[in-house]
Design an enzyme around this catalytic site. Structure first.
Site, mmCIF file in Angstrom:
data_model
loop_
_atom_site.group_PDB
_atom_site.id
_atom_site.type_symbol
_atom_site.label_atom_id
_atom_site.label_comp_id
_atom_site.label_asym_id
_atom_site.label_seq_id
_atom_site.Cartn_x
_atom_site.Cartn_y
_atom_site.Cartn_z
ATOM 1 N N TYR A 153 0.846 -1.197 0.000
ATOM 2 C CA TYR A 153 0.000 0.000 0.000
ATOM 3 C C TYR A 153 0.884 1.250 0.000
ATOM 4 C CZ TYR A 153 -3.514 3.423 1.470
ATOM 5 O OH TYR A 153 -4.352 4.510 1.534
ATOM 6 N N ASP A 255 9.174 2.546 0.599
ATOM 7 C CA ASP A 255 8.100 3.248 1.298
ATOM 8 C C ASP A 255 8.240 2.889 2.777
ATOM 9 O OD1 ASP A 255 5.771 3.994 2.538
ATOM 10 O OD2 ASP A 255 4.475 3.508 0.828
ATOM 11 N N LYS A 283 3.908 8.964 9.296
ATOM 12 C CA LYS A 283 3.564 8.303 10.562
ATOM 13 C C LYS A 283 4.524 8.630 11.712
ATOM 14 C CE LYS A 283 0.945 4.730 8.204
ATOM 15 N NZ LYS A 283 -0.454 5.061 8.261
HETATM 16 N N1 PMP Z 1 2.532 4.042 2.551
HETATM 17 C C1 PMP Z 1 2.297 3.129 3.504
HETATM 18 C C2 PMP Z 1 3.216 1.962 3.644
HETATM 19 C C3 PMP Z 1 1.218 3.289 4.380
HETATM 20 O O1 PMP Z 1 0.975 2.358 5.306
HETATM 21 C C4 PMP Z 1 0.393 4.430 4.231
HETATM 22 C C5 PMP Z 1 -0.783 4.676 5.161
HETATM 23 N N2 PMP Z 1 -1.299 3.613 5.823
HETATM 24 C C6 PMP Z 1 0.691 5.341 3.225
HETATM 25 C C7 PMP Z 1 1.762 5.127 2.394
HETATM 26 C C8 PMP Z 1 -0.156 6.570 3.026
HETATM 27 O O2 PMP Z 1 0.029 7.436 4.085
HETATM 28 P P1 PMP Z 1 -1.094 8.522 4.462
HETATM 29 O O3 PMP Z 1 -2.259 7.761 5.004
HETATM 30 O O4 PMP Z 1 -0.421 9.400 5.467
HETATM 31 O O5 PMP Z 1 -1.423 9.241 3.205
#
Ligand code: PMP
Length: 444
Positions: A153, A255, A283
Site C-alpha cells: 500500500y 516506502d 507516521k
Molecule cells: N505508505 C504506507 C506503507 C502506508 O501504510 C500508508 C498509510 N497507511 C501510506 C503510504 C499513506 O500514508 P497517508 O495515510 O499518510 O497518506
C-alpha cells in the site's frame, strides 16, 4: 478496564455518535480506512482522550492502544515533551507559509539518521510524499512506468492505488498479476503506468523487469509489508531489488511510511543494510502530527532542488508539525527508545505464540517487535506474499481482535494490517496486554 470483560452496551455512546455522524459525514467517517481498521462493526469507537499507551472512548472505557494512530503516535499519547513544545509554538504562530528554521534542523537530523537521505523534502501525508518520490523518479529518469508489488500500500492517491487488495477473481495470473485499480475513479491511463509483481519472488521480478526493459522509472516497495500483516522480506530479497535496480538504472524507492524511525533510528534500510535511492516517511516521523518526507540520493533529488521537477504544498513543514517531528526524532534517535519499543513488542509476540501453542490454534506471529501481526493460517507458516494472506482465516482474526477489544486492548481490526507499539508502553501495560491475549485466545 484491563482484565475485565466489557459488558453489553458499554460502547453505546459511540453507536449514537456514529448514527449522528452519518447525517453529516459521508458514510459517517473521515477516511475509508476508519471503517475497516477501527471497527468493531457495525460502528466504530469514538476516542475522547489518551495519555501514554492508553486511550479512552466516549463511554469512558480505557484501552491499551496498539493502533497508535497507525503507528504515528510513536511516543504514546500526550507525551509531555511533545505537548510542551507544541504549546510553545501555539503561542508564537503555527504557520507562516515561509521558510522556517525548524525544518532545517529537522532535515539535518533526518540526514544524520537515515542512510539514503542526502537531500530531504517535506509533505503532509504518506500519500503526498509517495507522489513526490514518484515524481522525482520520473523527472530524473524521464520514464513513466512504476513497478509495485501486489498487496503493498502506498497511499490513496491515484498514482499507486493499484492492486492494493485485489480479490482472487480479479488479481490475475500469479507471476504477472493484473493491475487492478483500488477504486472507481482512478483513470485507466494512470493504472496503465503501474506494473504489478508478486513480492519475494526473484524469478517473477526478473521476468517483469525484462518484459518492460527500459520503461521503469521506479520500483517501489514496503520493505516490511505493514499492509500485508507485516510480511517480511525473504533473506536477500531487498539486496536483489537493489542489484537489479542499479543494473537497470531504475530508482529504488522504499516506502518507509510504517517502518521509518520505528524499526530503529535508520528505519528498515538500516535494519536490513540495503540503501534505496529514495525513501518515503510519515507516521512515526510526526509523532501524531501530519508531516511526511521523501528523501534520497543527491543526484536524483537534484532536478527537484533546481526547480525543474515541481513539488509544492501550503502546509509543508509548518513550524507546528516540524516541531512535532523534531521532538519525536530526537527521542527516536536514542537507541534505548527504539530498543524499548522493539523489546515490548517481542514480549507481546511471545505471549501470542505461547497462547496459540497452548491451545493448539494454528497461526503465525510475524514482523518485528515494533510492528507485527498474528495471521491465522492453517499451516502456521509466515506469509511470503499477498496471495498467502487470501488463504488466512480473517474471521478468526476478527474474533481475536474483538475479544482483545472487550479486554481493553485496541488493535487494528483489519487482519492484513498490524499492531504498532509505542515508546510509552510500561511493564504494567505489557502485563495487562499479555493477560488480555491469553484471555482472548481462550475464547477462540
Ligand atoms: N505508505 C504506507 C506503507 C502506508 O501504510 C500508508 C498509510 N497507511 C501510506 C503510504 C499513506 O500514508 P497517508 O495515510 O499518510 O497518506
Amino acid at each position: 478496564m484491563n482484565g475485565r470483560i466489557q459488558p453489553p452496551g458499554a460502547t453505546d455512546s459511540s453507536r449514537r455518535w456514529f448514527e449522528r455522524a452519518q447525517t453529516s459525514l459521508a458514510g459517517g467517517i473521515s477516511s475509508s480506512a476508519r471503517m475497516t481498521s477501527t471497527g468493531p462493526n457495525p460502528y466504530p469507537l469514538y476516542m475522547a482522550d489518551g495519555s501514554g499507551a492508553r486511550i479512552r472512548d466516549v463511554d469512558g472505557n480505557e484501552y491499551l492502544d496498539y493502533l497508535v494512530s497507525y503507528g504515528s503516535a510513536v511516543l504514546g499519547h500526550a507525551n509531555p515533551q511533545l505537548t510542551d513544545a507544541l504549546t510553545a509554538v501555539l503561542h508564537t504562530g503555527t504557520m507562516f507559509g515561509t521558510c522556517n528554521t525548524v525544518e532545517v534542523e529537522l532535515a539535518e537530523l533526518i540526514q544524520a539518521m537515515v542512510p539514503c537521505a542526502e537531500l530531504v523534502r517535506f509533505a503532509n501525508s504518506g500519500s503526498e510524499a509517495v507522489q513526490g518520490a514518484v515524481r522525482a523518479a520520473r523527472g530524473y529518469t524521464g520514464r513513466s512506468k512504476v513497478l509495485k508489488f501486489e498487496g503493498h500500500y502506498h497511499g490513496w492517491s491515484d498514482t499507486l492505488a493499484v492492486s492494493n487488495r485485489p480479490d482472487a477473481a480479479e488479481a490475475g495470473p500469479y507471476a504477472a498479476p493484473h493491475a487492478v485499480p483500488h477504486s472507481p475513479g482512478i483513470p485507466a491511463g494512470v493504472v496503465g503506468d503501474v506494473v504489478v509483481c508478486p513480492w519475494n519472488d526473484p524469478a517473477a521480478l526478473r521476468a517483469v523487469l525484462d518484459a518492460h526493459r527500459g520503461e521503469f522509472a521506479a520500483v517501489i516497495c514496503e520493505p516490511i509489508v505493514a499492509n500485508n500483516a507485516c510480511t517480511m522480506p525473504a533473506p536477500g530479497y531487498l539486496s536483489l531489488l537493489r542489484e537489479e535496480c542499479t543494473a537497470r538504472g531504475i530508482i529504488l524507492v522504499f516506502d518507509e511510511v510504517c517502518t521509518g524511525f520505528r524499526t530503529g533510528p535508520g528505519g528498515a534500510q538500516a535494519l536490513f543494510g540495503v540503501v534505496p535511492d529514495l525513501a518515503v516517511f510519515a507516521k512515526a516521523l510526526g509523532g501524531g502530527l501530519p508531516i511526511a518526507a521523501f528523501a534520497g540520493r543527491r543526484d536524483v533529488m537534484e532536478p527537484l532542488a533546481a526547480g525543474r521537477v515541481k513539488h509544492g504544498g501550503t502546509y509543508n513543514a509548518s513550524p507546528l508539525c516540524a516541531t512535532a517531528a523534531l521532538v519525536t526524532l530526537r527521542h527516536l534517535n536514542q537507541p534505548a527508545v527504539t530498543k524499548h519499543i522493539e523489546e515490548s513488542g517481542l514480549r507481546i509476540m511471545e505471549a501470542v505464540q505461547r497462547a496459540a501453542h497452548d491451545r493448539r490454534i494454528p497461526c503465525v506471529v510475524q514482523g518485528v517487535g515494533a510492528m507485527f501481526q498474528t495471521v491465522f493460517t492453517a499451516d502456521g507458516m509466515p506469509s511470503r506474499q499477498y496471495r498467502d494472506l487470501l488463504r488466512a482465516d480473517q474471521a478468526r482474526h476478527g474474533a481475536f481482535r474483538h475479544a482483545l477489544l472487550g479486554r481493553g486492548v485496541h488493535v487494528n481490526a483489519f487482519g492484513m494490517a498490524c499492531w504498532f507499539v509505542s515508546a510509552a508502553v510500561t511493564e504494567d501495560d505489557l502485563d495487562a496486554t499479555c493477560e488480555a491475549v491469553e484471555g482472548a485466545f481462550s475464547t477462540l
